[in-house]
Design an enzyme around this catalytic site. Structure first.
Site, mmCIF file in Angstrom:
data_model
loop_
_atom_site.group_PDB
_atom_site.id
_atom_site.type_symbol
_atom_site.label_atom_id
_atom_site.label_comp_id
_atom_site.label_asym_id
_atom_site.label_seq_id
_atom_site.Cartn_x
_atom_site.Cartn_y
_atom_site.Cartn_z
ATOM 1 N N ASP A 107 44.990 -9.920 -43.112
ATOM 2 C CA ASP A 107 45.430 -8.533 -43.251
ATOM 3 C C ASP A 107 44.469 -7.752 -44.148
ATOM 4 O OD1 ASP A 107 47.736 -6.422 -43.048
ATOM 5 O OD2 ASP A 107 47.333 -6.608 -45.189
ATOM 6 N N VAL B 118 58.279 1.349 -39.602
ATOM 7 C CA VAL B 118 57.470 2.545 -39.829
ATOM 8 C C VAL B 118 57.877 3.675 -38.878
ATOM 9 C CG1 VAL B 118 55.135 3.499 -39.853
ATOM 10 C CG2 VAL B 118 55.548 1.181 -40.704
ATOM 11 N N GLY C 263 61.683 -9.583 -48.984
ATOM 12 C CA GLY C 263 61.182 -8.766 -47.889
ATOM 13 C C GLY C 263 59.738 -8.342 -48.016
ATOM 14 N N LYS D 101 46.507 -1.198 -38.431
ATOM 15 C CA LYS D 101 45.197 -1.649 -38.925
ATOM 16 C C LYS D 101 44.561 -2.690 -38.020
ATOM 17 C CE LYS D 101 48.282 -4.407 -41.371
ATOM 18 N NZ LYS D 101 49.631 -4.032 -41.835
ATOM 19 N N GLY E 152 55.600 -0.528 -46.838
ATOM 20 C CA GLY E 152 56.965 -0.028 -46.960
ATOM 21 C C GLY E 152 57.235 1.080 -45.965
ATOM 22 N N GLY F 275 48.885 1.797 -46.894
ATOM 23 C CA GLY F 275 50.220 2.370 -46.718
ATOM 24 C C GLY F 275 50.247 3.833 -47.099
ATOM 25 N N LYS G 107 41.611 -4.491 -43.319
ATOM 26 C CA LYS G 107 41.571 -3.232 -44.072
ATOM 27 C C LYS G 107 40.198 -2.980 -44.683
ATOM 28 C CE LYS G 107 46.525 -3.530 -45.005
ATOM 29 N NZ LYS G 107 47.571 -3.851 -46.005
#
Length: 407
Positions: free
Chosen positions: A196, A12, A182, A100, A298, A129, A200
């Site tokens: 995860d 990122v 990936g 996050k 991404g 994202g 969020k």
């Protein structure tokens, strides 16, 4: 010219630097000033970077530079991101982040420090994202009382479930493919165990209802127990299985929040969100259902959201954006035992349907010899579990249970 720093030059962070350099003129036209990347913090060397001379391994180079007004924290994890963020805010520097984990763990505290110091702490990229969701909820939907927020918040699990649904892949094979492409980390536990997505939905719940929701207060289930048999039965019931983070405001003012696999009816707008894409539904009393859709992770999608927050901070150097919630102690969250859902049950045993009807009352069932799947009426989890014990006592083996989402 506004000088900024970027902490972290991974996926990122490198994307943030790339966008700020390649879109310099576009961003100048928006704010009327150049955004100048003065420092990039990373322990590694990047000799091929066009700004290699601006890299530093020492955080003190950032904190002590009075010209740096905005800092992008894209390091990930809690430490040292938490300590660095606190020091930046207390030094009068606005901070933006995609982290996050940090926002879910310390968001209330960091927002309070930002308020005290009259700076900004923004985190659009922490959920979804590149999908705009924090700013729309905080600004565009501000006239609404939010009744519910629910979404597919993790691209890895959504990719795996899509492969199971569309290609008939076993969970282990779909996970291996996600890793090869990936979409999944070498250690995928944070994704497939639901942590995860939990972080969020905690951020969205905190924003929607004004009190910080900590992840350890939220019942969380992953997708590791989902089988192809469940996927096929779900299809027969007119549903698909998705990992859903959901928070709902109840009539008593408390909230019901959970992260778990759910059967989502095919008519739902969330049912057709596939592969690595995310979708977030906000149910407002004025707008009804509004759905935000796009790539939930991404390099460039996430970096785009970070850069948008950087621009926002640069345009409001002397004013604070109103983004705030109070700390919470979990007292506004109901117990998962009191959470009400219709439930899907897959079972095995002679006379399972008749016995299930006797115990659960009205059910919708599909029978295949001794194998059976059925969906119950809505009931609290504590009541459902008691009835499952009775069914087991009747000689029926319960193989799987999944919530049915009213989405």
């Amino acid at each position: 010219m506004v000088s900024i720093a970027v902490m972290g030059h991974g996926v990122v962070g490198s994307g943030v630097v790339q966008i700020l350099l390649t879109h310099k003129q576009k961003l100048f036209s928006v704010i009327g000033e150049e955004i100048y990347v003065k420092k990039v913090l990373d322990l590694r060397e990047f000799p091929d970077s066009p700004i290699s001379d601006r890299f530093t391994k020492d955080f003190e180079d950032i904190i002590n530079d009075l010209e740096i007004r905005v800092v992008a924290e894209v390091m990930g994890g809690i430490h040292p991101a938490y300590e660095y963020t606190k020091r930046c805010l207390k030094a009068g520097k606005s901070v933006v982040t995609s982290n996050k984990e940090l926002v879910a763990a310390h968001g209330a505290e960091l927002l309070e420090i930002a308020r005290q110091e009259n700076v900004n702490y923004l985190f659009e990229a922490s959920v979804g994202g590149g999908i705009p969701i924090i700013r729309p909820m905080n600004q565009c939907l501000v006239a609404n009382n939010v009744d519910e927020v629910a979404g597919i918040l993790n691209g890895t699990t959504n990719f795996i479930l899509t492969k199971m649904i569309e290609d008939g892949m076993q969970f282990e094979d779909a996970l291996r493919l996600a890793q090869e492409l990936g979409f999944a980390e070498r250690d995928p536990s944070a994704d497939i165990e639901g942590h995860d997505a939990c972080r969020k939905i905690c951020i969205l719940a905190s924003l929607a209802f004004g009190k910080h929701v900590y992840p350890d207060c939220v019942h969380t289930e992953g997708i590791t127990k989902i089988t192809l048999e469940d996927v096929k039965y779900a299809e027969k019931f007119g549903c698909v299985i998705k990992l859903i983070g959901r928070v709902k405001k109840l009539d008593n003012g408390k909230i019901d929040i959970i992260t778990a696999p759910m059967l989502v009816p095919e008519k739902s707008q969330l049912a057709n969100i596939d592969n690595e894409f995310n979708g977030i539904m906000v149910r407002g009393d004025c707008t009804g259902d509004v759905v935000f859709y796009g790539k939930g992770a991404g390099k460039l999608p996430t970096a785009s959201a970070v850069c948008a927050d950087i621009v926002d901070c640069c345009m409001h150097l002397k004013t604070r954006r109103f983004l705030f919630w109070a700390d919470g102690d979990g007292s506004n969250i109901i117990s998962v035992k009191d959470s009400v859902f219709k439930m899907y049950v897959r079972a095995n045993g002679s006379g399972a349907v008749a016995k299930a009807e006797k115990i659960f009352g009205k059910i919708k069932s599909i029978e295949d010899g001794k194998r059976v799947a059925f969906i119950t009426e809505s009931m609290p989890l504590c009541e459902f579990e008691e009835k499952c014990e009775k069914l087991t006592g009747e000689g029926i083996e319960i193989l799987s249970t999944i919530r049915l989402g009213d989405l």
